[in-house]
Write a protein that holds these residues in place. Structure first.
Motif, PDB file in Angstrom:
ATOM      1  N   MET A  51       0.616  -0.817   0.167  1.00 57.57           N
ATOM      2  CA  MET A  51      -0.361   0.137  -0.112  1.00 57.57           C
ATOM      3  C   MET A  51       0.821   1.300  -0.544  1.00 57.57           C
ATOM      4  O   MET A  51       0.108   2.057  -0.502  1.00 57.57           O
ATOM      5  N   ARG A  54       2.273   2.197  -3.576  1.00 60.97           N
ATOM      6  CA  ARG A  54       1.465   2.581  -5.000  1.00 60.97           C
ATOM      7  C   ARG A  54       0.538   3.794  -4.701  1.00 60.97           C
ATOM      8  O   ARG A  54       0.357   4.346  -4.866  1.00 60.97           O
ATOM      9  N   ILE A  55       0.831   4.558  -2.999  1.00 58.08           N
ATOM     10  CA  ILE A  55       0.496   6.019  -2.355  1.00 58.08           C
ATOM     11  C   ILE A  55       1.637   6.919  -3.767  1.00 58.08           C
ATOM     12  O   ILE A  55       0.269   7.836  -4.692  1.00 58.08           O
ATOM     13  N   GLN A  58      -0.730   6.313  -7.412  1.00 60.60           N
ATOM     14  CA  GLN A  58      -2.783   6.525  -6.824  1.00 60.60           C
ATOM     15  C   GLN A  58      -2.387   7.702  -6.999  1.00 60.60           C
ATOM     16  O   GLN A  58      -3.661   9.232  -7.913  1.00 60.60           O
ATOM     17  N   HIS A  99     -15.629   8.540   3.123  1.00 63.15           N
ATOM     18  CA  HIS A  99     -14.469   8.982   2.407  1.00 63.15           C
ATOM     19  C   HIS A  99     -14.195   7.296   3.217  1.00 63.15           C
ATOM     20  O   HIS A  99     -15.412   7.320   3.824  1.00 63.15           O
ATOM     21  N   THR A 100     -13.478   6.790   1.791  1.00 62.75           N
ATOM     22  CA  THR A 100     -13.044   5.014   2.369  1.00 62.75           C
ATOM     23  C   THR A 100     -11.849   4.564   3.708  1.00 62.75           C
ATOM     24  O   THR A 100     -11.576   6.608   3.584  1.00 62.75           O
ATOM     25  N   LYS A 101     -11.455   4.237   3.961  1.00 68.63           N
ATOM     26  CA  LYS A 101     -10.355   3.972   4.332  1.00 68.63           C
ATOM     27  C   LYS A 101      -8.446   4.293   4.049  1.00 68.63           C
ATOM     28  O   LYS A 101      -8.558   5.060   4.444  1.00 68.63           O
ATOM     29  N   HIS A 102      -9.461   3.919   2.682  1.00 74.91           N
ATOM     30  CA  HIS A 102      -8.270   4.206   2.188  1.00 74.91           C
ATOM     31  C   HIS A 102      -8.253   5.294   0.571  1.00 74.91           C
ATOM     32  O   HIS A 102      -7.134   5.547  -0.180  1.00 74.91           O
ATOM     33  N   VAL A 103      -9.345   6.032   0.515  1.00 79.47           N
ATOM     34  CA  VAL A 103      -9.606   5.957  -1.508  1.00 79.47           C
ATOM     35  C   VAL A 103     -10.684   7.318  -0.975  1.00 79.47           C
ATOM     36  O   VAL A 103     -11.737   7.154  -0.109  1.00 79.47           O
ATOM     37  N   LYS A 104     -10.234   8.457  -1.102  1.00 76.25           N
ATOM     38  CA  LYS A 104     -11.362   9.505  -1.006  1.00 76.25           C
ATOM     39  C   LYS A 104     -12.255  10.562  -2.050  1.00 76.25           C
ATOM     40  O   LYS A 104     -12.370   9.156  -2.490  1.00 76.25           O
ATOM     41  N   ARG A 131      -5.267   0.408  -8.593  1.00 80.75           N
ATOM     42  CA  ARG A 131      -6.456   0.003  -6.672  1.00 80.75           C
ATOM     43  C   ARG A 131      -6.727  -1.883  -7.513  1.00 80.75           C
ATOM     44  O   ARG A 131      -6.475  -1.873  -8.456  1.00 80.75           O
ATOM     45  N   THR A 135     -11.489  -3.304  -4.904  1.00 81.40           N
ATOM     46  CA  THR A 135     -12.845  -1.811  -4.630  1.00 81.40           C
ATOM     47  C   THR A 135     -13.278  -0.888  -5.353  1.00 81.40           C
ATOM     48  O   THR A 135     -13.886  -0.202  -5.481  1.00 81.40           O
TER      49      THR A 135
END
Length: 630
Positions: A51, A54-55, A58, A99-104, A131, A135
């Motif tokens: 993760m 990959r940020i 993204q 927002h989710t934990k990883h996606v705005k 992703r 997801t």
């Protein structure tokens, strides 16, 4: 001796056991070595796609979509950056998108718009946004539900056309709310359901009913009907629903001929030129009030056609089969319509809309148009604004051979193209015939209602006559010369005597032409062969036919009108035919033509001789009769 042998055997067994242990240990070591390598490879792979790593990718992908330029954002997401961020705000505040934990939210909406704009598969989107496929699927449905949850914020409220409207398209329709039509959206369905979803064009689709106002904004939409359902059936079901379409009293929507013409819905006249392409193909002036109404109706109703064109051009997911179930596909169609209403509110100039509308904009004439023929009818449209009562007056029109051949060619082309059904041709074939006539003769005044339908009726009648002849004994058909053959003169004489009224031609003329009579394949008329024809005589034959037909109509009993006997009718036809031929001979005044006509009609032998001569011979015979040397 025995002890030494036993000792040797024991040594050999120990050596064998030692070798077996060695091979087992070696195999186990190789197995562990390979397993460790596989474990290290898998662990390294998992670590490579972690993760944290990959940020950056993204963030880079999202910035390339929404933080570069408006042009890039419009090309990828179909809206500018300001419209995109405003849409995210609306979905968050009113739609409940979080927002989710990883996606705005911004990345969620960007994923959703990319799928709609380019009809991208899940595996491509997950690679582009870095992703997982799970997801991407979850995010797409989250945004879709949030958008449909606030559909009332995007739907438009129609305003009726008032008395002070100055628009050239809408000022004729007071109280109109907009336009209504249906369109096909392709989808994928199970094999067992493809029959229900196959439309008249052979595609697997759903029939979507949509209504838009005068500004091309959607007011109402209904999705879910199978493609095989007719437009009128969809509308009938929609109006009957408790939460379906509701039209206020005194207002109406414009619709095409596929829908009913009644209260709340205004349809054009059938059998009259209507579509924009038909009007742009030629510059023939308006013939009556029906054509004027249809043209103004088509220009105004074109707003829904342009709206559909813009909708499908903007969202690629509506142009091909989607990869979603039927229920989700219907929800996607509604979401695209809602976004279609939202984008113009944020864009001062939409390049996509300008490009599409330029291709679908009706070609308005720079000068006002006027009606050159008015029907004398005092009826009004008080009861229903969707109908104009009173038939238009039609005039008699003489067809040329070239026009009839072109019409026959157009009918053959429709057969080849598949516009046929069990009862003849499919609905709308008459408009295609009129388009073909206008393309072949740009300045023609032939119309469907007044001319083409009448000519086809005459062809059917003549074909029935020829068919009845061929069914009788003694008649045959020569496919080489395209002529009807007769076994002997008695067969022909008996048939003509018994069917004189059907042929609508005098006995003398039919008797002289009995071996030449043919059926023209293009027109279905009885005409002489195309070789070695005396065209003056042929013209006199067709004049006699027309006069006989007119006499038959005039001889019908109406009230106290007297019937004309066959002898008087034959005398009148002959006199009219002679007078018509003499009118084409120059240097004859009206008194001379009357005198010669009287002399020829009173003498049957001279009349037969006159029609058997060529044009030069006719002129010489007339001069001899005037001089007195005949």
């Amino acid at each position: 001796m025995d002890v030494s042998d036993d000792h040797q055997e024991l040594v050999v067994l120990k050596a064998i056991v030692s070798q077996i242990r060695f091979f087992l240990l070696l195999s186990y070591w190789v197995y562990r070595r390979r397993s460790r390598r596989r474990f290290i490879t898998q662990h390294a792979a998992r670590a490579r796609y972690s993760m944290i790593e990959r940020i950056p990718d993204q963030v880079k992908c999202l910035n390339s979509l929404i933080n570069m330029t408006d042009e890039t954002c419009i090309n990828q997401l179909r809206m500018c950056r300001n419209a995109f961020f405003h849409l995210c705000y609306i979905l968050e505040v009113k739609g409940g998108l979080t927002h989710t934990k990883h996606v705005k939210i911004t990345e969620q909406v960007a994923m959703f718009l990319v799928v709609l704009s380019h009809h991208t598969k899940n595996r491509i989107v997950k690679q582009h946004f870095v992703r997982s496929g799970y997801t991407v699927s979850v995010i797409f449905h989250r945004v879709l539900n949030a958008l449909l949850r606030i559909h009332t914020c995007f739907l438009s409220t129609p305003e009726p056309i008032d008395e002070i409207c100055s628009s050239d398209r809408w000022k004729w329709f007071k109280g109109c709310l907009g336009a209504l039509d249906g369109t096909y959206i392709p989808i994928q369905v199970p094999q067992m359901d493809k029959g229900r979803y196959r439309n008249r064009k052979g595609q697997i689709s759903v029939n979507v009913l949509a209504i838009c106002d005068t500004n091309m904004k959607y007011v109402y939409m209904l999705t879910g009907w199978e493609g095989s359902a007719a437009d009128s059936r969809v509308l009938k079901d929609d109006v009957a629903r408790p939460n379906g379409l509701k039209v206020p009293n005194g207002n109406y929507y414009l619709c095409d001929c596929g829908y009913t013409n009644g209260e709340g819905f205004l349809a054009p006249y059938k059998g009259v030129r209507y579509h924009i392409q038909e009007w742009n193909a030629c510059r023939v002036p308006l013939a009556n009030e029906k054509e004027f109404f249809n043209k103004t109706h088509a220009k105004a109703r074109n707003v829904i056609e342009r709206s559909f064109a813009l909708l499908k051009d903007r969202w690629a997911i509506l142009r091909s089969n989607s990869f979603y179930p039927v229920k989700v596909a219907n929800r996607i169609i509604m979401a695209c319509c809602l976004l279609q209403n939202y984008i113009p509110t944020e864009h001062v100039v939409d390049p996509i809309e300008a490009e599409v509308l330029e291709a679908h904009e009706p070609n308005d004439d720079p000068e006002p148009e006027y009606i050159d023929q008015v029907s004398m009818n005092n009826s009004s449209r008080k009861n229903n604004p969707g109908t104009w009562a009173g038939p238009a007056k039609t005039t008699r029109r003489t067809w040329t051979m070239q026009e009839e051949v072109e019409l026959a060619s157009a009918l053959k082309d429709l057969v080849v193209r598949g516009y046929t059904c069990d009862n003849g041709f499919t609905t709308g074939y008459q408009g295609l015939l009129e388009q073909a006539k206008i393309a072949a003769f740009p300045s023609t005044d032939l119309r469907v209602e007044s001319h083409i339908n009448s000519r086809i009726h005459v062809w059917r009648k003549n074909y029935s006559s020829i068919s009845s002849v061929l069914k009788r004994s003694g008649f045959g058909w020569n496919s080489t010369s395209k002529t009807i053959t007769v076994s002997n003169d008695d067969v022909w004489d008996n048939y003509v005597k018994n069917h004189l009224m059907m042929w609508q031609m005098s006995w003398t003329t039919m008797r002289k032409e009995k071996k030449k009579t043919t059926l023209n394949e293009a027109t279905g008329d009885h005409t002489p062969p195309l070789k070695n024809i005396d065209w003056d005589k042929a013209q006199s034959m067709f004049v006699s036919c027309g006069d006989a037909s007119a006499s038959a109509k005039n001889n019908s009993f109406k009230g106290k009108r007297k019937l004309v006997d066959d002898g008087d009718a034959e005398y009148m036809r002959s006199r009219k035919a002679v007078f018509e031929v003499l009118a084409k001979i120059g240097d004859l005044d009206i008194e001379q033509r009357i005198s010669i006509s009287k002399s020829l009609v009173n003498n049957t032998k001279d009349l037969d001789l006159f029609f058997s001569l060529p044009t030069v011979g006719k002129s010489a015979m007339v001069k001899m009769m005037l001089v007195g040397t005949y």
